[in-house]
Motif scaffolding. Sequence first.
Motif, PDB file in Angstrom:
ATOM      1  N   TRP A   1       4.397   5.595  -5.194  1.00 37.28           N
ATOM      2  CA  TRP A   1       4.644   5.702  -6.630  1.00 37.28           C
ATOM      3  C   TRP A   1       3.443   6.559  -7.333  1.00 37.28           C
ATOM      4  CZ3 TRP A   1       0.996   3.911 -10.289  1.00 37.28           C
ATOM      5  CH2 TRP A   1       1.398   4.056 -11.436  1.00 37.28           C
ATOM      6  N   GLN A   2       2.213   6.452  -6.803  1.00 34.01           N
ATOM      7  CA  GLN A   2       1.170   7.378  -7.390  1.00 34.01           C
ATOM      8  C   GLN A   2       1.536   8.641  -6.877  1.00 34.01           C
ATOM      9  OE1 GLN A   2      -2.645   6.742  -5.260  1.00 34.01           O
ATOM     10  NE2 GLN A   2      -3.759   7.672  -6.930  1.00 34.01           N
ATOM     11  N   LEU A   3       1.884   9.232  -5.972  1.00 30.04           N
ATOM     12  CA  LEU A   3       2.217  10.751  -5.772  1.00 30.04           C
ATOM     13  C   LEU A   3       3.292  11.179  -6.540  1.00 30.04           C
ATOM     14  CD1 LEU A   3       2.195  10.815  -1.842  1.00 30.04           C
ATOM     15  CD2 LEU A   3       0.329  11.750  -3.361  1.00 30.04           C
TER      16      LEU A   3
ATOM     17  N   TYR B   1       0.941  -1.280  -0.106  1.00 32.23           N
ATOM     18  CA  TYR B   1      -0.038  -0.038   0.016  1.00 32.23           C
ATOM     19  C   TYR B   1       1.015   1.090   0.100  1.00 32.23           C
ATOM     20  CZ  TYR B   1      -2.852   3.629   1.937  1.00 32.23           C
ATOM     21  OH  TYR B   1      -3.538   5.086   1.951  1.00 32.23           O
TER      22      TYR B   1
ATOM     23  N   SER C   1      -5.497  14.435 -10.182  1.00 28.88           N
ATOM     24  CA  SER C   1      -6.509  14.075  -9.384  1.00 28.88           C
ATOM     25  C   SER C   1      -6.902  14.944  -8.065  1.00 28.88           C
ATOM     26  CB  SER C   1      -6.258  12.694  -8.620  1.00 28.88           C
ATOM     27  OG  SER C   1      -6.917  12.267  -7.639  1.00 28.88           O
TER      28      SER C   1
ATOM     29  N   ASN D   1       4.113   9.699  -9.460  1.00 30.34           N
ATOM     30  CA  ASN D   1       3.634  10.075 -10.617  1.00 30.34           C
ATOM     31  C   ASN D   1       2.902  11.146 -10.946  1.00 30.34           C
ATOM     32  OD1 ASN D   1       3.065   8.850 -13.270  1.00 30.34           O
ATOM     33  ND2 ASN D   1       1.290   8.026 -12.843  1.00 30.34           N
ATOM     34  N   VAL D   2       2.154  11.779  -9.929  1.00 31.00           N
ATOM     35  CA  VAL D   2       1.153  13.033 -10.217  1.00 31.00           C
ATOM     36  C   VAL D   2       2.235  14.209 -10.189  1.00 31.00           C
ATOM     37  CG1 VAL D   2      -0.302  14.239  -9.015  1.00 31.00           C
ATOM     38  CG2 VAL D   2      -0.736  11.831  -8.999  1.00 31.00           C
TER      39      VAL D   2
ATOM     40  N   LEU E   1      -5.816  14.633  -4.534  1.00 27.54           N
ATOM     41  CA  LEU E   1      -4.674  14.495  -3.924  1.00 27.54           C
ATOM     42  C   LEU E   1      -3.996  15.641  -4.245  1.00 27.54           C
ATOM     43  CD1 LEU E   1      -3.402  11.327  -5.887  1.00 27.54           C
ATOM     44  CD2 LEU E   1      -4.120  11.323  -3.274  1.00 27.54           C
TER      45      LEU E   1
ATOM     46  N   THR F   1       2.628   1.540  -3.229  1.00 26.77           N
ATOM     47  CA  THR F   1       1.710   2.124  -4.292  1.00 26.77           C
ATOM     48  C   THR F   1       1.379   3.601  -3.995  1.00 26.77           C
ATOM     49  OG1 THR F   1       0.735  -0.097  -4.420  1.00 26.77           O
ATOM     50  CG2 THR F   1      -0.506   1.787  -5.554  1.00 26.77           C
ATOM     51  N   LYS F   2       1.340   4.096  -2.750  1.00 27.70           N
ATOM     52  CA  LYS F   2       0.861   5.420  -2.627  1.00 27.70           C
ATOM     53  C   LYS F   2       2.094   6.248  -2.991  1.00 27.70           C
ATOM     54  CE  LYS F   2      -1.964   8.349  -0.694  1.00 27.70           C
ATOM     55  NZ  LYS F   2      -3.333   8.525  -1.125  1.00 27.70           N
TER      56      LYS F   2
ATOM     57  N   ASN G   1       3.702  14.083 -13.727  1.00 27.60           N
ATOM     58  CA  ASN G   1       2.610  14.674 -14.420  1.00 27.60           C
ATOM     59  C   ASN G   1       2.356  16.078 -14.275  1.00 27.60           C
ATOM     60  OD1 ASN G   1       2.247  12.020 -15.623  1.00 27.60           O
ATOM     61  ND2 ASN G   1       0.482  11.725 -13.966  1.00 27.60           N
TER      62      ASN G   1
ATOM     63  N   SER H   1       5.627  16.602  -2.740  1.00 26.21           N
ATOM     64  CA  SER H   1       4.517  15.602  -2.229  1.00 26.21           C
ATOM     65  C   SER H   1       4.807  16.180  -0.456  1.00 26.21           C
ATOM     66  CB  SER H   1       4.943  13.997  -2.207  1.00 26.21           C
ATOM     67  OG  SER H   1       6.397  13.981  -1.699  1.00 26.21           O
TER      68      SER H   1
END
Length: 587
Positions: free
Chosen positions: A317-319, A311, A370, A321-322, A373, A314-315, A325, A342
């Motif tokens: 990695w998601q941050l 978890y 998103s 990635n955002v 976030l 993944t969190k 972007n 972040s």
Amino acid sequence: MNSNTGKKDVKPSDGEQMQELRKLVLGENNQVIRDVVEEEARKSVASVLTEALHDRQKSDGSVSAVLTPLVEKSVEASVVARKEQFVSYLYPLVGSLVRKSVSSFLAELIEQTNEMLESSLTYKGLRWRFEARKAGISYSQYVVQQTFVFRVEQVLLIHRETGLLLRTIVLDKTQATDGDMFSAMLTAINDFVADSFSKQHEGSEQSLDEIKTDDFTLLIKQGPKAFLVAAITGNPPANIADKLQQALENIHQIYNDELNSFDGDAVVFENTDQQLNGCLLTQQKEVEVTKKKIPWLTIIPLLISIVVLGYFITKHWQLNNVVENIQALPDEPGIVLLNVASCEDKICVDVLRDPFAEDTMSWIVGEGGSEDLIQINERAYRSLDPKLLTKRIFNLQKDFPELSYNVTESKFYGVVNVEQFTILKARLTSMPDTISVQDLLSGITISPQEVSSDLLNRFMLEKELTAITSTTLDFNINGNELSESALSVVKRLSEKTIKAANFAKNLNEKFSLVIMGTSTKGGSESYNQQLSLERAETVYWALINNGVMPEILKITGLGALDSNDAEPRAIFHVIRLQSEKIKKVQN
């Protein structure tokens, strides 16, 4: 009597005659027979040697027991004396032997490691560790107790008369005990038993045959000159005593002379390893073939840890990635992206935004971000991007409903009076955008109207404010002091500000002059922000020193602007309060 000598003749006895005859036939000290036997001995022994050795080995196995240590010592001496020749003999075989040995060792190591992991990560393994700690013994020793019916851990050969240790053999070298101390203690205990209890029969003493403890059993076999002691874990069977007795008899038979003449030097008994190794017996418990139990006690916490770790990974990695972007977003007119990072479980975005630019959140979300976030920290500024000109003009046109704006021709059309025309021209002139005010107003028709004092004040106010907002003050890099030329500009700016304040007062209006300091991108964000604020403060005090009323002045620091103009400077913006709004505030 002999008449010649006058002495009596003595006749030899029969025994003496036989002795003389034996000497004549056999020779002195039976030398004749000995010569004959020695002459034929080699042939006689050679003809029966092989059969004799075979029969003796078949009878009691003593030939191999005697020859094995002799052959080992002979080979050892030969290798020491002729190392180079043995190396040349064995070299062709060493490579394949080493490879086979290493392969066998690795296979055994992997198998033992798998077994260790299997037993350690199960309920049984954890229970065994707890019980081993409770019993005060090592885990490996407890495993031996649980997996073997019995195992002979160590065998000791002790001289009966002196109680000295002659030889000891250990199954597990890591678990070896002090053999000399052990033999001395055992001999003392045995003597105590023999001295303390009555003799069973005349000429015989009692002695210990077995000592039992919670962890092991000492099995003792007595001999006339020495006795054997076997330290055994588990429950030994009855036939193991026979094995010890047979080994002890073989030792007495082969080393009888050494035992009789023992003087404390146990080196001569090193060759008894052949007999003692035969006593290191083991019997493993039969393992019931049952279905392996799944170690849920270990698997469940491991799965939970994996899920939690997954978890967070993944969190994270998601941050990231955002963040990537947002940093890769295309430029948007009127929005300057200062920083993206972040912060805890969100993405903090710092931007400068023109009031007529697109909404920052819409800009980010529209490019794949998103909204849940993102946390936006926004500061206002006036952008010089020409793409915002149309929006500014349409916003301005709302205050002049008599006019219409043609986007294609970039012109206003309609009829207004002189006062409205003057106000419109002043507001267009005050815009930071690069525009042609004359072209924009070329389509407007001015209706005739008398010039009033208010209109004149209005015109002069707009003129002065336009001059103020078009003024800039330059600074040196990393500096916040005003040069001589900048001070003269401040003086003219002060005069215009005072005049504008008087015109606004006549019109019952108020305005605030915002002094905005800027900096280059050379330093850190915090340094640039502080330096830009210091430059604004320098201009603020210079204006006050030239007579400007402090209540109409405001200051702010913009930091480093993302524009082609890299010179550090101070710029000005006017915030106006109309007369109607002033009345509402006063009421």
